[in-house]
Design a protein around this motif. Structure first.
Motif, PDB file in Angstrom:
ATOM      1  N   VAL A 195      65.647   0.738  44.214  1.00 55.55           N
ATOM      2  CA  VAL A 195      66.373   0.544  42.966  1.00 55.55           C
ATOM      3  C   VAL A 195      66.009  -0.794  42.322  1.00 55.55           C
ATOM      4  O   VAL A 195      66.157  -0.988  41.110  1.00 55.55           O
ATOM      5  CB  VAL A 195      67.897   0.640  43.213  1.00 55.55           C
ATOM      6  CG1 VAL A 195      68.394  -0.561  43.999  1.00 55.55           C
ATOM      7  CG2 VAL A 195      68.652   0.794  41.900  1.00 55.55           C
ATOM      8  N   LEU A 196      65.481  -1.713  43.122  1.00 51.14           N
ATOM      9  CA  LEU A 196      65.067  -3.023  42.595  1.00 51.14           C
ATOM     10  C   LEU A 196      63.828  -2.921  41.710  1.00 51.14           C
ATOM     11  O   LEU A 196      63.455  -3.900  41.052  1.00 51.14           O
ATOM     12  CB  LEU A 196      64.800  -3.986  43.758  1.00 51.14           C
ATOM     13  CG  LEU A 196      66.006  -4.316  44.645  1.00 51.14           C
ATOM     14  CD1 LEU A 196      65.593  -5.249  45.772  1.00 51.14           C
ATOM     15  CD2 LEU A 196      67.117  -4.941  43.816  1.00 51.14           C
ATOM     16  N   GLN A 197      63.177  -1.745  41.700  1.00 50.07           N
ATOM     17  CA  GLN A 197      62.026  -1.562  40.815  1.00 50.07           C
ATOM     18  C   GLN A 197      62.420  -1.731  39.347  1.00 50.07           C
ATOM     19  O   GLN A 197      61.563  -1.972  38.494  1.00 50.07           O
ATOM     20  CB  GLN A 197      61.419  -0.159  41.017  1.00 50.07           C
ATOM     21  CG  GLN A 197      60.966   0.149  42.426  1.00 50.07           C
ATOM     22  CD  GLN A 197      59.617  -0.468  42.769  1.00 50.07           C
ATOM     23  OE1 GLN A 197      59.240  -1.504  42.226  1.00 50.07           O
ATOM     24  NE2 GLN A 197      58.885   0.154  43.659  1.00 50.07           N
ATOM     25  N   ASN A 198      63.711  -1.638  39.055  1.00 50.23           N
ATOM     26  CA  ASN A 198      64.172  -1.753  37.679  1.00 50.23           C
ATOM     27  C   ASN A 198      64.016  -3.156  37.109  1.00 50.23           C
ATOM     28  O   ASN A 198      64.202  -3.354  35.908  1.00 50.23           O
ATOM     29  CB  ASN A 198      65.644  -1.323  37.579  1.00 50.23           C
ATOM     30  CG  ASN A 198      65.830   0.160  37.846  1.00 50.23           C
ATOM     31  OD1 ASN A 198      65.009   0.977  37.455  1.00 50.23           O
ATOM     32  ND2 ASN A 198      66.899   0.526  38.536  1.00 50.23           N
ATOM     33  N   GLU A 202      64.216   6.481  43.064  1.00 52.84           N
ATOM     34  CA  GLU A 202      64.438   5.038  43.066  1.00 52.84           C
ATOM     35  C   GLU A 202      65.900   4.730  42.773  1.00 52.84           C
ATOM     36  O   GLU A 202      66.226   3.795  42.043  1.00 52.84           O
ATOM     37  CB  GLU A 202      63.516   4.380  42.035  1.00 52.84           C
ATOM     38  CG  GLU A 202      62.040   4.556  42.372  1.00 52.84           C
ATOM     39  CD  GLU A 202      61.122   4.035  41.289  1.00 52.84           C
ATOM     40  OE1 GLU A 202      61.594   3.875  40.140  1.00 52.84           O
ATOM     41  OE2 GLU A 202      59.936   3.789  41.574  1.00 52.84           O
ATOM     42  N   THR A 203      66.779   5.524  43.368  1.00 53.93           N
ATOM     43  CA  THR A 203      68.212   5.374  43.119  1.00 53.93           C
ATOM     44  C   THR A 203      68.918   4.592  44.210  1.00 53.93           C
ATOM     45  O   THR A 203      70.102   4.297  44.085  1.00 53.93           O
ATOM     46  CB  THR A 203      68.869   6.756  42.993  1.00 53.93           C
ATOM     47  OG1 THR A 203      68.696   7.477  44.228  1.00 53.93           O
ATOM     48  CG2 THR A 203      68.241   7.549  41.857  1.00 53.93           C
ATOM     49  N   ARG A 204      68.227   4.282  45.291  1.00 53.65           N
ATOM     50  CA  ARG A 204      68.843   3.571  46.404  1.00 53.65           C
ATOM     51  C   ARG A 204      68.062   2.309  46.748  1.00 53.65           C
ATOM     52  O   ARG A 204      66.898   2.166  46.408  1.00 53.65           O
ATOM     53  CB  ARG A 204      68.926   4.478  47.642  1.00 53.65           C
ATOM     54  CG  ARG A 204      69.801   5.715  47.449  1.00 53.65           C
ATOM     55  CD  ARG A 204      69.886   6.522  48.722  1.00 53.65           C
ATOM     56  NE  ARG A 204      70.709   7.713  48.549  1.00 53.65           N
ATOM     57  CZ  ARG A 204      70.958   8.594  49.505  1.00 53.65           C
ATOM     58  NH1 ARG A 204      70.429   8.408  50.725  1.00 53.65           N
ATOM     59  NH2 ARG A 204      71.709   9.652  49.280  1.00 53.65           N
ATOM     60  N   PHE A 205      68.750   1.397  47.447  1.00 53.39           N
ATOM     61  CA  PHE A 205      68.101   0.174  47.905  1.00 53.39           C
ATOM     62  C   PHE A 205      67.042   0.529  48.950  1.00 53.39           C
ATOM     63  O   PHE A 205      67.279   1.379  49.793  1.00 53.39           O
ATOM     64  CB  PHE A 205      69.146  -0.763  48.514  1.00 53.39           C
ATOM     65  CG  PHE A 205      68.592  -2.084  48.956  1.00 53.39           C
ATOM     66  CD1 PHE A 205      68.449  -3.130  48.059  1.00 53.39           C
ATOM     67  CD2 PHE A 205      68.203  -2.273  50.271  1.00 53.39           C
ATOM     68  CE1 PHE A 205      67.921  -4.341  48.464  1.00 53.39           C
ATOM     69  CE2 PHE A 205      67.671  -3.481  50.684  1.00 53.39           C
ATOM     70  CZ  PHE A 205      67.536  -4.518  49.765  1.00 53.39           C
ATOM     71  N   PRO A 206      65.858  -0.061  48.935  1.00 56.58           N
ATOM     72  CA  PRO A 206      65.455  -1.172  48.072  1.00 56.58           C
ATOM     73  C   PRO A 206      64.735  -0.755  46.783  1.00 56.58           C
ATOM     74  O   PRO A 206      64.458  -1.581  45.944  1.00 56.58           O
ATOM     75  CB  PRO A 206      64.499  -1.958  48.977  1.00 56.58           C
ATOM     76  CG  PRO A 206      63.812  -0.879  49.773  1.00 56.58           C
ATOM     77  CD  PRO A 206      64.859   0.181  50.008  1.00 56.58           C
ATOM     78  N   THR A 257      56.124  -3.812  41.044  1.00 62.74           N
ATOM     79  CA  THR A 257      57.064  -2.978  40.301  1.00 62.74           C
ATOM     80  C   THR A 257      56.407  -2.232  39.154  1.00 62.74           C
ATOM     81  O   THR A 257      57.081  -1.482  38.445  1.00 62.74           O
ATOM     82  CB  THR A 257      58.206  -3.843  39.744  1.00 62.74           C
ATOM     83  OG1 THR A 257      57.668  -4.879  38.899  1.00 62.74           O
ATOM     84  CG2 THR A 257      59.001  -4.490  40.867  1.00 62.74           C
TER      85      THR A 257
END
Length: 273
Positions: A149-152, A143-147, A112
């Protein structure tokens, strides 16, 4: 001046009607593909090596050194580590390699990481392949969608990485013992572990999240001189974040490989004093 006879640029990716009408895939004349290709090769080599070592479940301890891939050892099936970080948190039910219990945290931190995102997005997904080279994909969602978005969760992995770095620091201190666990020893492995932990800390503290935690949300640096100095130090490290990311990746693999060679009897640890 446009004449109306120019070929329409191909659709897809960044090649839309709102972009400059450039028919060529790109206008670069250098070997731009070398960087993403080398990045992909380097990351792939580490993935293959670390996967092999993580599932090997053997040859990860050679007194007084323990592989950073297996520390702390949290399973009951760990190799005996006298005086080392062998914490049997998981019982006998865990039959897989104990490395799988701990590697998720440093690997999650790196996966990440802002630099590594750039590296494997470009190296493996060609998103984009390089600066001034068109995006080959039909659409871009970031990075607004799965997967992705998990980078957050990167900041939370940063906290875990601090704990792991602290444990590896403890391992480095224990590397100053000899095979009888007496203090005052320094072997080649001790230097390997010293270099590795310095690079691990430098990479961890150069993290963008660390820089924000140290100096973020401040209106006046003059009112927080300590945090300002810390922010300045972290900012200097942050400027070398990419270099530290690669150096620490290589050093942690070399530290593990060194322990593997000792554990398999390839050679004895050369003693410096």
């Amino acid at each position: 001046m446009a004449t109306g006879t120019e070929p329409h640029p191909p659709r897809g990716g960044v090649r839309t009607g709102t972009r400059a009408a450039i028919a060529a895939p790109h206008l670069r004349t250098d070997r731009w593909w070398l960087t993403p290709a080398a990045t992909a090769a380097g990351l792939l080599a580490f993935v293959v090596y670390s996967t092999w070592r993580a599932f090997a479940n053997t040859d990860y301890y050679a007194a007084p050194y323990v592989s950073p891939f297996y520390s702390p050892c949290l399973a009951e099936n760990c190799a005996p580590m006298r005086g080392g970080p062998n914490w049997e948190v998981f019982g006998a039910w865990w039959g897989l390699s104990p490395a799988l219990l701990i590697l998720i945290f440093p690997l999650g931190f790196r996966l990440t990481c802002y630099y590594y995102r750039k590296a494997y997005y470009r190296g493996f997904w060609a998103s984009p392949p390089a600066c001034a080279v068109a995006e080959p994909h039909a659409k871009y969602t970031g990075e607004t969608r799965f997967p992705l978005v998990l980078q957050n969760v990167h900041r939370y992995f940063f906290y875990a990485a601090l704990l792991v770095a602290g444990i590896l620091t403890y391992d480095t201190v224990l590397a100053f013992r000899d095979e009888t666990y007496a203090w005052g020893h320094m072997g080649l492995g001790t230097l390997v572990f010293l270099v590795n932990i310095v690079l691990i800390w430098a990479y961890t503290l150069s993290c963008h999240s660390c820089r924000h935690i140290v100096g973020g949300r401040l209106r006046h640096f003059s009112r927080h001189p300590v945090r300002y100095r810390m922010w300045g130090l972290v900012s200097r490290l942050n400027g070398r974040h990419a270099l530290l990311a690669w150096a620490s990746l290589v050093s942690v693999a070399l530290a593990d490989f060194y322990v593997y060679l000792l554990a398999t009897g390839a050679f004895d640890d050369p003693r410096l004093f």
